[in-house]
Design a protein around this motif. Structure first.
Motif, PDB file in Angstrom:
ATOM      1  N   PRO A   1      15.261  -0.577 -99.436  1.00 12.17           N
ATOM      2  CA  PRO A   1      15.102   0.160-100.697  1.00 12.17           C
ATOM      3  C   PRO A   1      13.823  -0.162-101.450  1.00 12.17           C
ATOM      4  CG  PRO A   1      17.336  -0.701-100.489  1.00 12.17           C
ATOM      5  CD  PRO A   1      16.540  -1.295 -99.378  1.00 12.17           C
ATOM      6  N   GLN A   2      13.309  -1.406-101.292  1.00 11.86           N
ATOM      7  CA  GLN A   2      12.061  -1.790-101.957  1.00 11.86           C
ATOM      8  C   GLN A   2      11.082  -2.435-100.982  1.00 11.86           C
ATOM      9  OE1 GLN A   2      14.597  -3.096-105.652  1.00 11.86           O
ATOM     10  NE2 GLN A   2      12.471  -3.485-106.159  1.00 11.86           N
ATOM     11  N   GLY A   3      11.095  -1.906 -99.766  1.00 12.31           N
ATOM     12  CA  GLY A   3      10.154  -2.373 -98.769  1.00 12.31           C
ATOM     13  C   GLY A   3      10.634  -3.602 -98.013  1.00 12.31           C
ATOM     14  N   ARG A   4       9.796  -4.036 -97.081  1.00  8.09           N
ATOM     15  CA  ARG A   4      10.194  -5.086 -96.141  1.00  8.09           C
ATOM     16  C   ARG A   4      10.386  -6.443 -96.797  1.00  8.09           C
ATOM     17  NH1 ARG A   4       4.954  -4.790 -96.554  1.00  8.09           N
ATOM     18  NH2 ARG A   4       3.575  -6.544 -96.021  1.00  8.09           N
ATOM     19  N   LYS A   5       9.863  -6.644 -98.015  1.00  6.38           N
ATOM     20  CA  LYS A   5       9.988  -7.951 -98.674  1.00  6.38           C
ATOM     21  C   LYS A   5      11.146  -7.985 -99.682  1.00  6.38           C
ATOM     22  CE  LYS A   5       5.094  -9.126 -98.122  1.00  6.38           C
ATOM     23  NZ  LYS A   5       3.856  -9.548 -98.813  1.00  6.38           N
ATOM     24  N   GLY A   6      11.863  -6.873 -99.804  1.00  8.56           N
ATOM     25  CA  GLY A   6      12.999  -6.804-100.721  1.00  8.56           C
ATOM     26  C   GLY A   6      14.325  -6.859 -99.976  1.00  8.56           C
ATOM     27  N   PRO A   7      15.417  -6.447-100.620  1.00  9.90           N
ATOM     28  CA  PRO A   7      16.722  -6.432 -99.955  1.00  9.90           C
ATOM     29  C   PRO A   7      16.691  -5.532 -98.719  1.00  9.90           C
ATOM     30  CG  PRO A   7      16.943  -6.079-102.322  1.00  9.90           C
ATOM     31  CD  PRO A   7      15.482  -5.981-102.012  1.00  9.90           C
TER      32      PRO A   7
ATOM     33  N   GLN B 131      14.991   4.125-111.602  1.00 11.21           N
ATOM     34  CA  GLN B 131      15.094   2.672-111.504  1.00 11.21           C
ATOM     35  C   GLN B 131      14.963   2.254-110.047  1.00 11.21           C
ATOM     36  OE1 GLN B 131      18.980   2.608-113.580  1.00 11.21           O
ATOM     37  NE2 GLN B 131      18.111   1.006-114.843  1.00 11.21           N
ATOM     38  N   THR B 132      14.546   1.013-109.832  1.00  6.86           N
ATOM     39  CA  THR B 132      14.533   0.482-108.472  1.00  6.86           C
ATOM     40  C   THR B 132      15.965   0.131-108.072  1.00  6.86           C
ATOM     41  OG1 THR B 132      14.285  -1.817-109.188  1.00  6.86           O
ATOM     42  CG2 THR B 132      12.252  -0.534-108.849  1.00  6.86           C
ATOM     43  N   PHE B 133      16.144  -0.129-106.780  1.00  9.11           N
ATOM     44  CA  PHE B 133      17.479  -0.508-106.299  1.00  9.11           C
ATOM     45  C   PHE B 133      17.960  -1.788-106.979  1.00  9.11           C
ATOM     46  CE2 PHE B 133      19.866  -3.242-103.325  1.00  9.11           C
ATOM     47  CZ  PHE B 133      21.054  -2.526-103.293  1.00  9.11           C
ATOM     48  N   THR B 134      17.098  -2.786-107.083  1.00  7.48           N
ATOM     49  CA  THR B 134      17.556  -4.042-107.687  1.00  7.48           C
ATOM     50  C   THR B 134      17.908  -3.847-109.154  1.00  7.48           C
ATOM     51  OG1 THR B 134      15.237  -4.701-108.015  1.00  7.48           O
ATOM     52  CG2 THR B 134      16.370  -5.586-106.079  1.00  7.48           C
ATOM     53  N   GLU B 135      17.150  -3.017-109.872  1.00  2.50           N
ATOM     54  CA  GLU B 135      17.459  -2.752-111.278  1.00  2.50           C
ATOM     55  C   GLU B 135      18.804  -2.041-111.419  1.00  2.50           C
ATOM     56  OE1 GLU B 135      12.882  -2.170-112.998  1.00  2.50           O
ATOM     57  OE2 GLU B 135      14.019  -0.443-112.279  1.00  2.50           O
ATOM     58  N   PHE B 136      18.969  -0.959-110.654  1.00  2.00           N
ATOM     59  CA  PHE B 136      20.172  -0.142-110.790  1.00  2.00           C
ATOM     60  C   PHE B 136      21.414  -0.881-110.297  1.00  2.00           C
ATOM     61  CE2 PHE B 136      23.123   3.203-109.311  1.00  2.00           C
ATOM     62  CZ  PHE B 136      23.317   3.868-110.514  1.00  2.00           C
ATOM     63  N   SER B 137      21.307  -1.530-109.127  1.00  2.00           N
ATOM     64  CA  SER B 137      22.487  -2.207-108.568  1.00  2.00           C
ATOM     65  C   SER B 137      22.883  -3.420-109.399  1.00  2.00           C
ATOM     66  CB  SER B 137      22.227  -2.620-107.114  1.00  2.00           C
ATOM     67  OG  SER B 137      21.141  -3.524-107.029  1.00  2.00           O
ATOM     68  N   THR B 138      21.903  -4.116-109.979  1.00  4.32           N
ATOM     69  CA  THR B 138      22.234  -5.263-110.828  1.00  4.32           C
ATOM     70  C   THR B 138      23.014  -4.816-112.060  1.00  4.32           C
ATOM     71  OG1 THR B 138      20.280  -6.491-110.093  1.00  4.32           O
ATOM     72  CG2 THR B 138      21.278  -7.170-112.178  1.00  4.32           C
ATOM     73  N   ARG B 139      22.630  -3.654-112.587  1.00  4.03           N
ATOM     74  CA  ARG B 139      23.326  -3.134-113.772  1.00  4.03           C
ATOM     75  C   ARG B 139      24.716  -2.614-113.425  1.00  4.03           C
ATOM     76  NH1 ARG B 139      23.633   1.864-116.186  1.00  4.03           N
ATOM     77  NH2 ARG B 139      22.100   2.811-114.809  1.00  4.03           N
ATOM     78  N   THR B 140      24.834  -1.903-112.317  1.00  7.45           N
ATOM     79  CA  THR B 140      26.111  -1.258-111.997  1.00  7.45           C
ATOM     80  C   THR B 140      27.100  -2.188-111.298  1.00  7.45           C
ATOM     81  OG1 THR B 140      25.122  -0.366-109.970  1.00  7.45           O
ATOM     82  CG2 THR B 140      25.158   1.076-111.895  1.00  7.45           C
TER      83      THR B 140
ATOM     84  N   PHE C 293      19.588   8.239-103.264  1.00  6.98           N
ATOM     85  CA  PHE C 293      19.536   7.088-102.359  1.00  6.98           C
ATOM     86  C   PHE C 293      19.877   5.789-103.093  1.00  6.98           C
ATOM     87  CE2 PHE C 293      16.760   3.693-100.538  1.00  6.98           C
ATOM     88  CZ  PHE C 293      17.410   3.558 -99.317  1.00  6.98           C
ATOM     89  N   ILE C 294      19.377   5.637-104.320  1.00  8.94           N
ATOM     90  CA  ILE C 294      19.637   4.408-105.078  1.00  8.94           C
ATOM     91  C   ILE C 294      21.118   4.317-105.455  1.00  8.94           C
ATOM     92  CG2 ILE C 294      19.085   3.126-107.184  1.00  8.94           C
ATOM     93  CD1 ILE C 294      16.857   3.209-105.028  1.00  8.94           C
ATOM     94  N   TYR C 295      21.699   5.425-105.900  1.00 12.17           N
ATOM     95  CA  TYR C 295      23.127   5.433-106.256  1.00 12.17           C
ATOM     96  C   TYR C 295      23.981   5.123-105.029  1.00 12.17           C
ATOM     97  CZ  TYR C 295      27.683   7.077-107.915  1.00 12.17           C
ATOM     98  OH  TYR C 295      29.020   7.151-108.243  1.00 12.17           O
ATOM     99  N   THR C 296      23.718   5.815-103.927  1.00  8.90           N
ATOM    100  CA  THR C 296      24.566   5.656-102.753  1.00  8.90           C
ATOM    101  C   THR C 296      24.467   4.247-102.170  1.00  8.90           C
ATOM    102  OG1 THR C 296      22.792   6.612-101.404  1.00  8.90           O
ATOM    103  CG2 THR C 296      24.526   8.084-102.096  1.00  8.90           C
ATOM    104  N   THR C 297      23.263   3.712-102.114  1.00 13.71           N
ATOM    105  CA  THR C 297      23.112   2.357-101.584  1.00 13.71           C
ATOM    106  C   THR C 297      23.813   1.351-102.488  1.00 13.71           C
ATOM    107  OG1 THR C 297      20.962   3.022-100.676  1.00 13.71           O
ATOM    108  CG2 THR C 297      21.445   0.671-100.717  1.00 13.71           C
TER     109      THR C 297
END
Length: 380
Positions: free
Chosen positions: A271-277, A62-71, A295-299
């Motif tokens: 986490p998703q490039g310069r145009k993301g978070p 999952q992307t960072f926004t997908e995973f972090s939004t869920r968790t 990296f996605i979990y830790t962030t």
């Protein structure tokens, strides 16, 4: 290890009873009582479901926004804040003794087991016997099995009934027996370290363990920032050698306005490039990478902790579309053919793949922000 030594004391594989006798002998040599070893190992069985999980571990695609939004959901945030109030005295004690902010502990507690609600249903003894007997990673799991015997001797684990994760982690913050023996704290004063049933024990033990991982009192771990249009993007990611203040001078701005930690080492992570978070990570972020390598979990866990400490929700931005699983594997195959160390062709955007992406972005005069796009894939 020589063949003769292995024959004398097999570290893995072979007849299960012979293997268990060897474990018992080693435990007794290390100071456990024979009675505790017998109790801990009696009735132990190989669990085929554990082996199946070990062979097919889940991965973060999952992307960072997908995973972090869920968790990091509203429900979890609300429950986390309620737990921080309910156990305020314990969190205060943990911070006083070990220097770890309440939000850091509470976020791990939430991420690992939903505050103790989901701790795993694998018999801990059988899971550890299975993984120690299996010859894939005995050097990791045999010491955990020996530590479990120590827990049984202390009266802190019932080998017949104790359940946890498939890999042997136990309790509300999911720790392995060796770490529980080394860092366990009796938070409620009952004479035992019961991480399954006692929230005070879990909170205090997590704090001591996090301090051991290197957490520095009073320092931040991650901070959301906004970024200007142009930066030396190739310096984003880890090991840049820059300080937070260096980024601030280049126009990176903390959303909370706090620049008082400018003299600390600071890495700009995208986490998703310069145009993301966008975030600055500080030295304390290292404890997250020690806890979990994803990296996605830790962030997400680090961000969760800031939310529990009062930070606002991050700005999602408008990230460029990433790659599908098939495209990621194609990208990794092409990068590997060019000599980059990307690890397995697994479709996961890990550290090796990110580094290779940045180097190729630089070669193709693209912003080297480490985020693989269809344009980069087409250019390779």
């Amino acid at each position: 290890m020589t063949g003769v030594a292995f024959a004398q004391a097999p570290q893995c594989g072979g007849d299960l009873n012979t293997f268990l006798q060897g474990v018992k002998a080693e435990a007794v040599k290390n100071g456990a009582s024979a009675a505790a070893a017998d109790k801990a190992l009696a009735g132990a069985q190989i669990d085929q479901k554990v082996l199946a999980r070990d062979r097919a571990q889940g991965v973060f695609k999952q992307t960072f926004t997908e995973f972090s939004t869920r968790t990091v959901s509203k429900g979890r945030l609300d429950q986390g804040k309620q737990k921080m109030v309910q156990y305020k005295a314990v969190f205060d004690r943990a911070e006083k003794e070990y220097g770890v902010a309440p939000g850091v502990i509470a976020a791990f507690w939430a991420m690992e087991t939903d505050f103790g609600a989901v701790q795993g249903d694998f018999n801990t003894r059988n899971a550890l016997v299975t993984l120690a007997h299996d010859c894939r990673r005995p050097e990791l799991f045999r010491p955990q099995l020996l530590a479990m015997i120590t827990m049984v001797q202390h009266g802190d684990l019932d080998p017949e009934t104790n359940t946890g994760a498939w890999a042997g982690e136990v309790g509300q913050v999911q720790m392995l027996p060796k770490d529980i023996v080394a860092f366990g704290v009796d938070g409620d004063g009952d004479g035992h370290v019961a991480l399954k049933t006692s929230s005070p024990d879990a909170i205090m033990t997590a704090a001591k363990f996090i301090q051991h991982l290197g957490f520095k009192r009073g320092e931040p771990w991650i901070q959301e920032v906004s970024v200007p249009e142009n930066l030396p993007w190739e310096k984003s990611g880890f090991d840049s050698g820059m300080k937070a203040g260096d980024w601030f001078k280049l126009g990176v701005k903390p959303r909370d306005g706090n620049t008082k930690f400018a003299d600390l080492e600071g890495e700009l992570i995208l986490p998703q490039g310069r145009k993301g978070p966008a975030f600055i990570t500080y030295p304390n972020f290292g404890i997250y990478l020690e806890w979990n390598k994803s990296f996605i979990y830790t962030t997400s866990a680090a961000y969760f902790a800031t939310r529990l400490e009062g930070a606002e929700a991050y700005a999602k931005g408008n990230p460029e579309p990433g790659l599908s699983d098939v495209q990621m594997k194609e990208l990794q195959t092409k990068l590997k053919a060019k000599g980059y160390e990307v690890g397995d062709i697994d479709g996961i955007l890990g550290g090796g793949t990110r580094d290779a992406v940045q180097k190729e972005q630089l070669k193709h005069n693209m912003p080297a922000d480490g985020w693989p796009t269809p344009a980069l894939l087409a250019a390779l």
